[in-house]
Design an enzyme around this catalytic site. Structure first.
Site, PDB file in Angstrom:
ATOM      1  N   LYS A  23      -8.038 -15.426 -10.954  1.00 62.36           N
ATOM      2  CA  LYS A  23      -8.786 -14.805  -9.965  1.00 62.36           C
ATOM      3  C   LYS A  23     -10.319 -13.990 -10.347  1.00 62.36           C
ATOM      4  CE  LYS A  23      -8.576 -13.909  -5.722  1.00 62.36           C
ATOM      5  NZ  LYS A  23      -8.168 -13.608  -4.501  1.00 62.36           N
TER       6      LYS A  23
ATOM      7  N   LYS B 218       0.764  -1.594   0.196  1.00 63.81           N
ATOM      8  CA  LYS B 218      -0.369   0.157  -0.046  1.00 63.81           C
ATOM      9  C   LYS B 218       0.900   1.356   0.299  1.00 63.81           C
ATOM     10  CE  LYS B 218      -4.692  -1.070   0.974  1.00 63.81           C
ATOM     11  NZ  LYS B 218      -5.214  -1.980   1.309  1.00 63.81           N
TER      12      LYS B 218
ATOM     13  N   LYS C 169     -13.206  -7.229  -7.939  1.00 61.90           N
ATOM     14  CA  LYS C 169     -13.720  -6.545  -7.892  1.00 61.90           C
ATOM     15  C   LYS C 169     -12.255  -5.867  -8.720  1.00 61.90           C
ATOM     16  CE  LYS C 169     -14.366  -6.993  -3.695  1.00 61.90           C
ATOM     17  NZ  LYS C 169     -14.168  -6.604  -2.317  1.00 61.90           N
TER      18      LYS C 169
HETATM   19  P1  ADP Z   1     -11.397  -9.060  -4.533  1.00 53.67           P
HETATM   20  O1  ADP Z   1     -10.161  -9.994  -5.225  1.00 53.67           O
HETATM   21  O2  ADP Z   1     -12.332  -9.376  -4.855  1.00 53.67           O
HETATM   22  O3  ADP Z   1     -11.083  -7.472  -3.994  1.00 53.67           O
HETATM   23  P2  ADP Z   1     -10.896  -9.944  -1.833  1.00 53.67           P
HETATM   24  O4  ADP Z   1      -9.343  -9.731  -1.546  1.00 53.67           O
HETATM   25  O5  ADP Z   1     -11.751  -8.464  -0.634  1.00 53.67           O
HETATM   26  O6  ADP Z   1     -11.912  -9.930  -3.311  1.00 53.67           O
HETATM   27  O7  ADP Z   1     -11.389 -10.901  -0.610  1.00 53.67           O
HETATM   28  C1  ADP Z   1     -12.716 -10.483   0.019  1.00 53.67           C
HETATM   29  C2  ADP Z   1     -12.601 -12.185   0.932  1.00 53.67           C
HETATM   30  O8  ADP Z   1     -13.272 -12.785  -0.471  1.00 53.67           O
HETATM   31  C3  ADP Z   1     -11.620 -13.195   0.741  1.00 53.67           C
HETATM   32  O9  ADP Z   1     -11.834 -14.045   1.726  1.00 53.67           O
HETATM   33  C4  ADP Z   1     -10.990 -13.971   0.020  1.00 53.67           C
HETATM   34  O10 ADP Z   1     -10.113 -14.934   0.014  1.00 53.67           O
HETATM   35  C5  ADP Z   1     -12.565 -14.184  -0.709  1.00 53.67           C
HETATM   36  N1  ADP Z   1     -12.438 -14.328  -2.576  1.00 53.67           N
HETATM   37  C6  ADP Z   1     -12.433 -13.213  -3.623  1.00 53.67           C
HETATM   38  N2  ADP Z   1     -11.543 -13.237  -4.260  1.00 53.67           N
HETATM   39  C7  ADP Z   1     -12.566 -14.918  -4.309  1.00 53.67           C
HETATM   40  C8  ADP Z   1     -12.113 -16.116  -5.360  1.00 53.67           C
HETATM   41  N3  ADP Z   1     -12.299 -15.370  -6.527  1.00 53.67           N
HETATM   42  N4  ADP Z   1     -12.181 -17.511  -5.503  1.00 53.67           N
HETATM   43  C9  ADP Z   1     -12.857 -17.131  -3.776  1.00 53.67           C
HETATM   44  N5  ADP Z   1     -12.259 -16.749  -3.160  1.00 53.67           N
HETATM   45  C10 ADP Z   1     -12.000 -15.378  -2.815  1.00 53.67           C
END
Ligand code: ADP
Ligand code: TRP
Length: 324
Positions: free
Chosen positions: A192, A110, A195
């Protein structure tokens, strides 16, 4: 067992978040004492617009209530409504070595991303997180992999405090979901679902039926016609099979059999229909809550009251042990 986790007020959640994380929280509520809160104090450490924050907090509350957090079973509130979080944070600042904070991966990342605004809060973020966890004498903290390091620091801080001042805190442990559901991006099944990759890569928990259909029909698939689970050779179809299986509780093998010679298009249509059905209760609940803002605020207020009783009592112990 007491379970606690914080939620960033950052908008939409997708089926990857739900199947990989939130679903486990919802299940944990049934047999444990759960504490969930919106971590608005943490969100102040990166650039944001004050005039938008209230709206984002309300939105996050609605999203998580619609996703299944049950305020009668769990304590659900907004972090800044319980002043002990910030208060304990100061005390723990005097226990935590600066070197430990400088080593945190999230801080390093960050501070590169927000070069012009490396405030002390960004560095001290894990101390606030330790306060969140330790205030409630939490046993287990369900988090994503990126937050495990912070939970471990909370553990170290708890141990240090207990050794120096006498036992107050429980040493918490991170809880990473066992099923390991990993949902991949619709437009790039090697990445993966996230968002940060934009709305075409994910299905939001609240997408409308038409949009779900559109996104699934245009999801990237592999050459060939077979509906076969093979994440290396057919990452697109395998990802869709995985989603299909998770939302219908059907085995991938059965789905392969059913769609064996039916072609991608029919398979996708069927998956879209299942997703539309699966997500219907989430959409309905969210719409209902959007029209009941007062109820949501009242729920958060009651949650803060319950949280404060536990937090206040821990804070009393801390002050006494520290000589105040
Ligand atoms: P993003 O990458 O969409 O911003 P976050 O990093 O905020 O998601 O993740 C929030 C939670 O959701 C975490 O516990 C993470 O392990 C889970 N998570 C995020 N993306 C996935 C995915 N594609 N498949 C499974 N779990 C996910
Ligand atoms: N830092 C966490 C995140 O970015 C959110 C959070 C704040 C949290 N306080 C917490 C998570 C306490 C678990 C426990 O996702």
């Amino acid at each position: 067992m007491r379970i606690l986790s914080g939620i960033q007020p950052t908008g939409a959640i997708h089926i990857g978040n739900y199947l990989g994380a939130i679903k486990q929280w919802i299940e944990l509520q049934e047999k444990n004492e759960c504490v969930f809160f919106i971590s608005d104090l943490h969100s102040l450490t990166i650039p944001y617009k004050p005039e938008e924050l209230k709206e984002k907090i309300l939105e996050a509350a609605i999203i998580y209530l619609a996703a299944g957090i049950n305020p009668e079973k769990s304590i659900f509130f907004v972090q800044s409504h319980v002043k002990e979080h910030a208060e304990l944070s100061w005390f723990l600042n005097t226990v935590c070595p600066v070197g430990d904070l400088m080593r945190m991966t999230q801080y390093k990342e960050k501070s590169k991303e927000f070069k012009k605004d490396i405030n002390a809060g960004l560095l001290n973020y894990p101390i606030l997180m330790a306060s969140d966890i330790l205030l409630y004498k939490t046993d287990k903290v369900p988090v994503g992999k990126d937050q495990v390091q912070h939970v471990e620091l909370a553990r170290t801080i708890a141990r240090k405090f207990n050794q120096r001042f006498g036992k107050v805190f429980v040493e918490p442990e991170a809880l990473i979901s066992k099923s390991g559901a990993k949902i991949m991006a619709l437009d790039n099944p090697k990445k993966k679902m996230s968002k940060s990759l934009g709305p075409q890569n994910y299905i939001s928990l609240f997408d409308e039926p038409e949009l779900i259909k559109k996104k699934i029909m245009s999801a990237l698939t592999d050459t060939g016609k077979n509906i076969k689970y093979d994440p290396v050779k057919k990452p697109g179809i395998s990802n869709l099979l995985n989603i299909f299986s998770l939302i219908t509780d059907r085995e991938i093998k059965n789905l392969e059999k059913e769609f064996k010679s039916k072609g991608y298009s029919l398979f996708k249509k069927s998956l879209a229909d299942s997703l539309i059905n699966f997500l219907e209760p989430f959409r309905r609940k969210k719409k209902e809550l959007l029209s009941r803002e007062l109820y949501v605020y009242e729920t958060l207020k009651q949650g803060a009251k319950r949280a404060q009783i536990i937090a206040g009592s821990t804070m009393e112990e801390v002050k006494k042990k520290m000589g105040l």
